[in-house]
Write a protein that holds these residues in place. Structure first.
Motif, mmCIF file in Angstrom:
data_model
loop_
_atom_site.group_PDB
_atom_site.id
_atom_site.type_symbol
_atom_site.label_atom_id
_atom_site.label_comp_id
_atom_site.label_asym_id
_atom_site.label_seq_id
_atom_site.Cartn_x
_atom_site.Cartn_y
_atom_site.Cartn_z
ATOM 1 N N ALA A 113 -84.390 44.559 106.601
ATOM 2 C CA ALA A 113 -85.504 43.874 106.876
ATOM 3 C C ALA A 113 -86.626 44.627 107.186
ATOM 4 O O ALA A 113 -88.076 44.133 107.020
ATOM 5 N N ARG A 114 -86.078 45.938 108.093
ATOM 6 C CA ARG A 114 -87.627 46.459 108.905
ATOM 7 C C ARG A 114 -88.354 47.082 107.622
ATOM 8 O O ARG A 114 -89.651 47.356 106.994
ATOM 9 N N GLU A 115 -87.308 47.691 106.895
ATOM 10 C CA GLU A 115 -87.711 48.263 105.803
ATOM 11 C C GLU A 115 -88.459 47.498 104.655
ATOM 12 O O GLU A 115 -90.207 47.999 103.835
ATOM 13 N N LEU A 116 -88.226 46.302 104.055
ATOM 14 C CA LEU A 116 -88.510 45.766 103.355
ATOM 15 C C LEU A 116 -90.651 44.919 104.235
ATOM 16 O O LEU A 116 -90.973 44.968 103.558
ATOM 17 N N GLU A 117 -90.501 44.722 105.327
ATOM 18 C CA GLU A 117 -91.261 44.515 106.252
ATOM 19 C C GLU A 117 -92.812 45.235 105.366
ATOM 20 O O GLU A 117 -93.460 45.577 104.939
ATOM 21 N N GLY A 118 -92.117 46.830 105.742
ATOM 22 C CA GLY A 118 -92.889 47.518 105.502
ATOM 23 C C GLY A 118 -93.290 48.304 104.069
ATOM 24 O O GLY A 118 -94.478 48.232 103.366
ATOM 25 N N ALA A 161 -70.192 45.022 111.965
ATOM 26 C CA ALA A 161 -70.862 45.567 113.641
ATOM 27 C C ALA A 161 -72.399 46.517 112.514
ATOM 28 O O ALA A 161 -73.378 46.162 112.147
ATOM 29 N N GLN A 162 -71.207 47.007 111.485
ATOM 30 C CA GLN A 162 -72.696 48.190 110.972
ATOM 31 C C GLN A 162 -72.988 47.067 109.641
ATOM 32 O O GLN A 162 -74.640 47.069 109.271
ATOM 33 N N ALA A 163 -72.496 46.128 108.783
ATOM 34 C CA ALA A 163 -73.397 45.621 108.095
ATOM 35 C C ALA A 163 -74.211 44.724 108.620
ATOM 36 O O ALA A 163 -74.911 44.440 108.341
ATOM 37 N N LEU A 164 -74.014 43.988 109.983
ATOM 38 C CA LEU A 164 -74.998 42.913 110.571
ATOM 39 C C LEU A 164 -76.704 43.949 111.217
ATOM 40 O O LEU A 164 -77.994 44.137 110.408
ATOM 41 N N ARG A 165 -75.873 45.432 111.498
ATOM 42 C CA ARG A 165 -77.757 46.685 111.835
ATOM 43 C C ARG A 165 -78.014 46.895 110.741
ATOM 44 O O ARG A 165 -79.127 46.449 110.702
ATOM 45 N N ASP A 166 -77.414 47.172 109.402
ATOM 46 C CA ASP A 166 -77.944 47.509 108.015
ATOM 47 C C ASP A 166 -79.110 46.069 107.688
ATOM 48 O O ASP A 166 -80.123 46.918 107.057
ATOM 49 N N THR A 167 -78.189 44.708 108.074
ATOM 50 C CA THR A 167 -79.320 43.589 107.400
ATOM 51 C C THR A 167 -80.218 44.179 108.714
ATOM 52 O O THR A 167 -81.034 43.831 107.492
ATOM 53 N N VAL A 226 -78.833 32.998 114.849
ATOM 54 C CA VAL A 226 -78.316 33.914 115.735
ATOM 55 C C VAL A 226 -78.944 35.169 114.584
ATOM 56 O O VAL A 226 -79.709 36.378 115.344
ATOM 57 N N LEU A 227 -78.594 35.750 113.961
ATOM 58 C CA LEU A 227 -79.291 37.045 113.243
ATOM 59 C C LEU A 227 -80.306 36.539 113.244
ATOM 60 O O LEU A 227 -81.180 37.601 113.200
ATOM 61 N N ALA A 228 -80.850 35.561 112.563
ATOM 62 C CA ALA A 228 -82.227 35.614 111.866
ATOM 63 C C ALA A 228 -83.250 36.140 113.589
ATOM 64 O O ALA A 228 -83.914 36.126 113.640
ATOM 65 N N ALA A 229 -82.946 35.324 114.798
ATOM 66 C CA ALA A 229 -83.422 36.091 115.677
ATOM 67 C C ALA A 229 -83.648 37.634 116.071
ATOM 68 O O ALA A 229 -84.620 38.558 116.144
ATOM 69 N N ALA A 230 -82.330 38.435 115.635
ATOM 70 C CA ALA A 230 -82.244 39.803 115.624
ATOM 71 C C ALA A 230 -83.183 40.451 114.492
ATOM 72 O O ALA A 230 -83.383 41.171 115.187
ATOM 73 N N VAL A 231 -83.325 39.580 113.688
ATOM 74 C CA VAL A 231 -83.997 39.991 112.428
ATOM 75 C C VAL A 231 -86.013 40.102 112.967
ATOM 76 O O VAL A 231 -86.817 40.916 112.691
ATOM 77 N N ALA A 232 -86.287 38.589 113.513
ATOM 78 C CA ALA A 232 -87.411 38.430 113.943
ATOM 79 C C ALA A 232 -88.120 39.670 115.035
ATOM 80 O O ALA A 232 -88.797 40.128 115.207
ATOM 81 N N SER A 233 -86.585 39.864 115.576
ATOM 82 C CA SER A 233 -86.721 40.942 117.236
ATOM 83 C C SER A 233 -87.489 41.722 116.420
ATOM 84 O O SER A 233 -87.956 42.017 117.675
ATOM 85 N N ALA A 234 -87.147 42.795 115.595
ATOM 86 C CA ALA A 234 -86.988 43.998 115.185
ATOM 87 C C ALA A 234 -87.986 44.017 113.952
ATOM 88 O O ALA A 234 -88.450 44.996 113.775
ATOM 89 N N THR A 235 -88.947 42.503 113.915
ATOM 90 C CA THR A 235 -89.648 43.115 112.991
ATOM 91 C C THR A 235 -91.024 42.160 113.425
ATOM 92 O O THR A 235 -91.622 41.894 114.362
ATOM 93 N N ASP A 236 -92.198 42.456 113.124
ATOM 94 C CA ASP A 236 -93.242 41.535 112.996
ATOM 95 C C ASP A 236 -94.664 40.727 112.754
ATOM 96 O O ASP A 236 -94.866 39.694 112.948
ATOM 97 N N THR A 237 -94.512 41.283 111.276
ATOM 98 C CA THR A 237 -94.980 40.025 110.160
ATOM 99 C C THR A 237 -94.505 39.083 109.304
ATOM 100 O O THR A 237 -94.683 38.610 108.587
#
Length: 332
Positions: free
Chosen positions: A35-40, A25-31, A64-75
């Motif tokens: 993603a949010r950091e790298l978007e910035g 779970a930690q590894a997935l949340r780290d991912t 599934v993970l891509a959906a979580a990443v896309a939800s947490a990012t904007d661009t």
């Protein structure tokens, strides 16, 4: 900044590597946090991977993970590096990417690979065999047909049909030839095998056939890049993954990443040491100046349009610092 680096896109693949003492779970949340950091920081794409039954990797369901990443990012563009097509029915893959593209329009990439399970047990659990990878070109054609509505079955892939999700072929072995024949962008690695990589790129460009998906060849080179204040600190970033690869080659299983300090104090057999040292060699690693010089060299050699960075390490702060330093190189 060099003009060749300025003209190149930089993206990241994160494998959701588990760390010693940590959880899946930690590894997935780290991912997702990465993603949010790298978007910035201005990175172009963020991709996630598919691995089954591997103790050191939490990312088993990339869409599934891509959906979580896309939800947490904007661009930032979000995708897979990749969905291993021999493991799945093309219709289901089309439906999954159709859902992603419908929810996050204009941001989804469909990176596709031809690997099957890592071990006999995983392949058996997936209902697949090693030979299934040989059908990749046919599966790829079927998958793309679902988006274009050309299936002879009379079935329609909803909501995929009519959508455009950019496909990429992960080129390992036969992959470059398949990408060229299909007229698709190609992701090729790794940076440690420059001659082999150049041969694959040359074949791809020479045999590329324009398609509705791409009118011209598009090359993404992938591999490990580590940037730090000193060459020694950059090497430290590489140590956990190099040791994990050596361990997998000698023990048959891919472990969670331990801290570099513990690895450096380990007693290794001659065979383990050989794999470990080989795992540390050939990557792009060093200070900003050293990495910029090496990137310029490989980009001039390959004329690649994009670099997909695939670095994994135990120390997530060191990893983020490396990406921050790399961003200063690539953005001027």
């Amino acid at each position: 900044m060099s003009s060749v680096i300025a003209a190149t896109r930089f993206s990241v693949l994160d494998r959701s590597r588990t760390r010693e003492g940590g959880t899946n779970a930690q590894a997935l949340r780290d991912t997702v946090r990465l993603a949010r950091e790298l978007e910035g920081l201005g990175y172009h794409r963020f991709w996630v991977s598919e691995h089954h039954g591997v103790p050191g990797v939490a990312g088993s369901a990339p869409t599934v993970l891509a959906a979580a990443v896309a939800s947490a990012t904007d661009t930032i563009r979000v995708g897979t590096g990749g969905v291993m097509l021999p493991n799945h029915q093309p219709l289901v893959v089309a439906e999954q990417f159709g859902v992603l593209e419908s929810l996050f329009p204009g941001r989804i990439d469909m990176g596709l690979g031809r690997s099957v399970g890592f071990t006999d047990g995983v392949r058996k659990a997936l209902g697949r065999g090693k030979d299934d990878a040989d059908d990749f070109a046919v599966q790829l054609e079927e998958l793309l047909g679902w988006f274009r509505g050309t299936s002879s079955t009379g079935v329609h892939a909803r909501p995929a049909e009519g959508l455009t999700v950019p496909p990429f072929v992960l080129a390992m072995g036969e992959g470059a030839a398949i990408a060229a024949r299909a007229g698709l962008p190609m992701v090729i690695g790794d940076l440690r095998s420059r001659d082999r990589m150049r041969r694959g790129i040359d074949h791809y460009r020479a045999h590329f056939r324009p398609s509705p998906w791409a009118r011209e060849p598009y090359v993404v080179i992938s591999g490990t890049v580590a940037v730090a204040a000193t060459p020694q600190e950059a090497r430290r970033v590489l140590i956990p993954e190099a040791w994990a690869m050596a361990y997998s080659r000698t023990q048959g299983t891919f472990p969670p990443l331990p801290p570099a300090e513990r690895i450096q104090s380990l007693a290794m057999t001659e065979k383990e040491r050989g794999f470990y040292e080989a795992g540390l060699a050939g990557h792009i690693a060093g200070t900003e100046e050293q990495v910029a010089h090496e990137l310029e060299t490989v980009l001039k050699e390959t004329a690649a349009q994009e670099v997909l960075v695939t670095t994994s390490t135990y120390d997530r702060e060191a990893l983020l610092d490396s990406y921050r330093r790399l961003a200063t190189i690539t953005s001027g």
